[in-house]
Design a protein around this motif. Structure first.
Motif, PDB file in Angstrom:
ATOM      1  N   GLY A 100      84.046  56.983  -4.670  1.00  0.00           N
ATOM      2  CA  GLY A 100      83.883  58.067  -5.902  1.00  0.00           C
ATOM      3  C   GLY A 100      83.971  59.429  -5.388  1.00  0.00           C
ATOM      4  O   GLY A 100      84.997  59.572  -4.396  1.00  0.00           O
ATOM      5  N   ARG A 101      83.314  60.504  -5.831  1.00  0.00           N
ATOM      6  CA  ARG A 101      83.513  61.783  -5.143  1.00  0.00           C
ATOM      7  C   ARG A 101      83.219  62.364  -3.881  1.00  0.00           C
ATOM      8  O   ARG A 101      83.618  63.078  -3.064  1.00  0.00           O
ATOM      9  CB  ARG A 101      82.845  62.972  -6.008  1.00  0.00           C
ATOM     10  N   ILE A 102      82.010  61.437  -3.221  1.00  0.00           N
ATOM     11  CA  ILE A 102      81.655  61.779  -1.928  1.00  0.00           C
ATOM     12  C   ILE A 102      82.139  60.490  -0.955  1.00  0.00           C
ATOM     13  O   ILE A 102      81.842  59.331  -1.219  1.00  0.00           O
ATOM     14  CB  ILE A 102      80.220  61.930  -1.944  1.00  0.00           C
ATOM     15  N   ARG A 103      82.841  60.852   0.091  1.00  0.00           N
ATOM     16  CA  ARG A 103      83.414  60.177   0.844  1.00  0.00           C
ATOM     17  C   ARG A 103      83.142  60.280   2.243  1.00  0.00           C
ATOM     18  O   ARG A 103      82.904  61.661   2.657  1.00  0.00           O
ATOM     19  CB  ARG A 103      85.295  60.220   0.514  1.00  0.00           C
ATOM     20  N   GLY A 104      83.393  59.270   3.194  1.00  0.00           N
ATOM     21  CA  GLY A 104      82.883  59.565   4.520  1.00  0.00           C
ATOM     22  C   GLY A 104      84.143  60.317   5.164  1.00  0.00           C
ATOM     23  O   GLY A 104      85.339  60.435   4.887  1.00  0.00           O
ATOM     24  N   LYS A 105      83.815  61.057   6.288  1.00  0.00           N
ATOM     25  CA  LYS A 105      84.761  61.764   7.184  1.00  0.00           C
ATOM     26  C   LYS A 105      85.480  63.041   6.382  1.00  0.00           C
ATOM     27  O   LYS A 105      86.737  63.206   6.661  1.00  0.00           O
ATOM     28  CB  LYS A 105      85.809  60.797   7.792  1.00  0.00           C
ATOM     29  N   VAL A 106      84.800  63.254   5.202  1.00  0.00           N
ATOM     30  CA  VAL A 106      85.327  64.537   4.640  1.00  0.00           C
ATOM     31  C   VAL A 106      84.150  65.669   4.512  1.00  0.00           C
ATOM     32  O   VAL A 106      83.056  65.382   4.277  1.00  0.00           O
ATOM     33  CB  VAL A 106      85.710  64.270   3.296  1.00  0.00           C
ATOM     34  N   THR A 107      84.814  66.709   4.730  1.00  0.00           N
ATOM     35  CA  THR A 107      83.878  67.975   4.752  1.00  0.00           C
ATOM     36  C   THR A 107      83.922  68.811   3.638  1.00  0.00           C
ATOM     37  O   THR A 107      85.025  69.264   3.258  1.00  0.00           O
ATOM     38  CB  THR A 107      84.235  68.891   6.109  1.00  0.00           C
ATOM     39  N   TYR A 108      82.816  69.023   2.991  1.00  0.00           N
ATOM     40  CA  TYR A 108      82.897  69.630   1.588  1.00  0.00           C
ATOM     41  C   TYR A 108      82.184  71.064   1.760  1.00  0.00           C
ATOM     42  O   TYR A 108      81.200  71.231   2.423  1.00  0.00           O
ATOM     43  CB  TYR A 108      81.876  68.998   0.742  1.00  0.00           C
ATOM     44  N   PRO A 109      82.895  72.173   1.385  1.00  0.00           N
ATOM     45  CA  PRO A 109      82.284  73.602   1.195  1.00  0.00           C
ATOM     46  C   PRO A 109      81.432  73.827  -0.090  1.00  0.00           C
ATOM     47  O   PRO A 109      81.459  72.939  -0.906  1.00  0.00           O
ATOM     48  CB  PRO A 109      83.437  74.344   0.848  1.00  0.00           C
ATOM     49  N   GLY A 110      80.160  74.474   0.052  1.00  0.00           N
ATOM     50  CA  GLY A 110      79.496  74.873  -1.093  1.00  0.00           C
ATOM     51  C   GLY A 110      78.512  75.797  -0.555  1.00  0.00           C
ATOM     52  O   GLY A 110      78.425  76.538   0.544  1.00  0.00           O
ATOM     53  N   VAL A 111      77.229  75.679  -1.309  1.00  0.00           N
ATOM     54  CA  VAL A 111      76.259  76.733  -1.162  1.00  0.00           C
ATOM     55  C   VAL A 111      74.757  75.872  -1.156  1.00  0.00           C
ATOM     56  O   VAL A 111      74.768  74.790  -1.813  1.00  0.00           O
ATOM     57  CB  VAL A 111      76.247  77.928  -2.135  1.00  0.00           C
ATOM     58  N   ALA A 112      73.711  76.504  -0.214  1.00  0.00           N
ATOM     59  CA  ALA A 112      72.709  75.730  -0.472  1.00  0.00           C
ATOM     60  C   ALA A 112      71.377  76.669  -0.866  1.00  0.00           C
ATOM     61  O   ALA A 112      71.667  78.016  -0.815  1.00  0.00           O
ATOM     62  CB  ALA A 112      72.220  75.294   0.898  1.00  0.00           C
ATOM     63  N   THR A 113      70.869  76.236  -1.858  1.00  0.00           N
ATOM     64  CA  THR A 113      69.805  76.705  -2.640  1.00  0.00           C
ATOM     65  C   THR A 113      68.508  76.197  -2.280  1.00  0.00           C
ATOM     66  O   THR A 113      68.500  75.059  -1.637  1.00  0.00           O
ATOM     67  CB  THR A 113      69.856  76.815  -4.055  1.00  0.00           C
ATOM     68  N   VAL A 114      67.271  76.592  -2.572  1.00  0.00           N
ATOM     69  CA  VAL A 114      66.106  75.984  -2.494  1.00  0.00           C
ATOM     70  C   VAL A 114      65.068  75.710  -3.596  1.00  0.00           C
ATOM     71  O   VAL A 114      65.104  76.533  -4.637  1.00  0.00           O
ATOM     72  CB  VAL A 114      65.365  76.859  -1.147  1.00  0.00           C
ATOM     73  N   TYR A 115      64.267  74.568  -3.647  1.00  0.00           N
ATOM     74  CA  TYR A 115      63.505  74.422  -4.606  1.00  0.00           C
ATOM     75  C   TYR A 115      61.990  73.740  -3.942  1.00  0.00           C
ATOM     76  O   TYR A 115      62.057  73.153  -2.862  1.00  0.00           O
ATOM     77  CB  TYR A 115      63.949  73.642  -5.741  1.00  0.00           C
ATOM     78  N   LYS A 116      61.046  73.699  -4.695  1.00  0.00           N
ATOM     79  CA  LYS A 116      59.724  73.126  -4.607  1.00  0.00           C
ATOM     80  C   LYS A 116      59.706  71.831  -4.810  1.00  0.00           C
ATOM     81  O   LYS A 116      59.769  71.416  -6.061  1.00  0.00           O
ATOM     82  CB  LYS A 116      58.564  74.134  -5.156  1.00  0.00           C
ATOM     83  N   ALA A 117      59.901  70.925  -3.940  1.00  0.00           N
ATOM     84  CA  ALA A 117      60.210  69.514  -4.171  1.00  0.00           C
ATOM     85  C   ALA A 117      58.916  68.762  -4.383  1.00  0.00           C
ATOM     86  O   ALA A 117      58.769  67.330  -4.713  1.00  0.00           O
ATOM     87  CB  ALA A 117      60.789  68.962  -2.937  1.00  0.00           C
ATOM     88  N   GLY A 118      57.842  69.369  -4.137  1.00  0.00           N
ATOM     89  CA  GLY A 118      56.640  68.593  -4.585  1.00  0.00           C
ATOM     90  C   GLY A 118      56.302  67.352  -3.578  1.00  0.00           C
ATOM     91  O   GLY A 118      56.279  67.732  -2.436  1.00  0.00           O
ATOM     92  N   VAL A 119      56.064  66.195  -4.283  1.00  0.00           N
ATOM     93  CA  VAL A 119      55.883  64.940  -3.213  1.00  0.00           C
ATOM     94  C   VAL A 119      57.259  64.270  -3.151  1.00  0.00           C
ATOM     95  O   VAL A 119      57.080  63.274  -2.077  1.00  0.00           O
ATOM     96  CB  VAL A 119      55.051  63.809  -4.170  1.00  0.00           C
TER      97      VAL A 119
END
Length: 320
Positions: free
Chosen positions: A118-137
């Motif tokens: 599908g969209r996520i494949r091995g040996k491929v580097t994807y650019p993006g951003v990281a945000t943060v959230y309170k994940a609880g448990v």
């Protein structure tokens, strides 16, 4: 005197005429009766002829006369409520060879699985951003429940791909060189953009101060060395007539989940909450076959149909 004898003769003559006439009539009547008796019985013959014609038509298969009702119903009457015999397609039988139940030491490659990722494949580097959230448990859209390890993240809806990203292990790298490996347990809805990861506070802190809130990253799919073994869980409410099945703890993302139907394998449909459903109960409680995005197949036997119980299988996909 002479007149008297003459009158007597006339009376005798008349009597002879009457007797003769009567005798003639009697004889004529006898002849007529005899003629009638000797004539053929036309009505009887007609009836016998009709009966013979009907009998002959029934023996020869010819249609009877319009006045005679056939004992066989007409095609329209016979087909007023037709019974349709449904043909069943032949299902392929499961192979009895040892490779039908592969072990982690000898993985079986599924045929025609070159693009299961599908969209996520091995040996491929994807650019993006990281945000943060309170994940609880640590619970989320993947329905795994509370997480013992808070190194987790939510994948943007586009790359989440109807829960196909669930359980994937992602190596995240920040511009400053810091890295963290997270497991996808949740979905980040819009306005999360393609390539974006929403990290738990604990995971984000490995890259930058939580107060930063947003940083540029690159990320890639990894196949961790230590992953334990896969577990199977049936959804609450599952029965022999309907069930949902979930795989937990897989090293590589799951591409397909199939169940044994006795005559072959049936692929189940995946939901966005990460369960594979069998709406009519087909295969519920029977053997399960998992295929990862690299095409490796694992056949799992002996998993009881016990809703909401995590059952270990003792098997795991190979590293990539």
């Amino acid at each position: 005197m002479q007149e008297t004898r003459q009158a007597a003769r006339q009376r005798r003559h008349r009597r002879r005429l009457m007797v003769g006439t009567t005798t003639g009539l009697v004889v004529a009547g006898l002849l007529v009766c005899l003629a009638i008796v000797m004539q053929p019985d036309r009505k009887g013959d007609a009836a016998r002829a009709a009966a013979t014609a009907v009998a002959n038509s029934e023996e020869s298969g010819l249609p009877s006369s319009p006045a005679t009702k056939s004992a066989t119903p007409s095609p329209s009457a016979a087909s007023a409520s037709p019974k349709v015999k449904k043909s069943k397609s032949k299902k392929p039988k499961a192979s009895a060879s040892p490779s039908a139940t592969p072990s982690p030491a000898s993985p079986q490659k599924a045929p025609g699985t070159s693009s299961l990722a599908g969209r996520i494949r091995g040996k491929v580097t994807y650019p993006g951003v990281a945000t943060v959230y309170k994940a609880g448990v640590g619970d989320g859209a993947c329905s795994y429940g509370p997480s013992s390890d808070m190194m987790i993240a939510a994948m943007n809806t586009t790359d989440y791909e109807t829960s196909k990203a669930c359980g994937a292990h992602i190596l995240v790298r920040a511009a400053n060189g810091a890295t963290v490996t997270v497991r996808i347990t949740n979905e980040c809805p819009l306005p999360c953009a393609p390539g974006q990861l929403d990290l738990s506070e604990q995971a984000f802190a490995k890259l930058a101060p939580v107060s930063t809130g947003r940083i540029a990253i690159t990320w890639s799919l990894v196949s961790p060395s230590s992953a334990g073994t896969i577990s199977i869980r049936y959804k609450i409410g599952s029965s022999p007539y309907w069930c949902g099945i979930q795989a937990i703890g897989h090293r590589n993302p799951i591409a397909r989940l199939e169940v044994s139907t006795g005559g072959g394998w049936r692929q189940l449909t995946r939901t966005d909450y990460n369960y594979f459903l069998s709406p009519n109960g087909s295969g519920c409680g029977k053997a399960i076959r998992l295929t990862d995005i690299y095409g490796e197949q694992l056949t799992i036997n002996g998993v009881a149909l016990r809703p909401d119980v995590v059952q270990s299988t003792g098997v795991q996909f190979a590293r990539h």
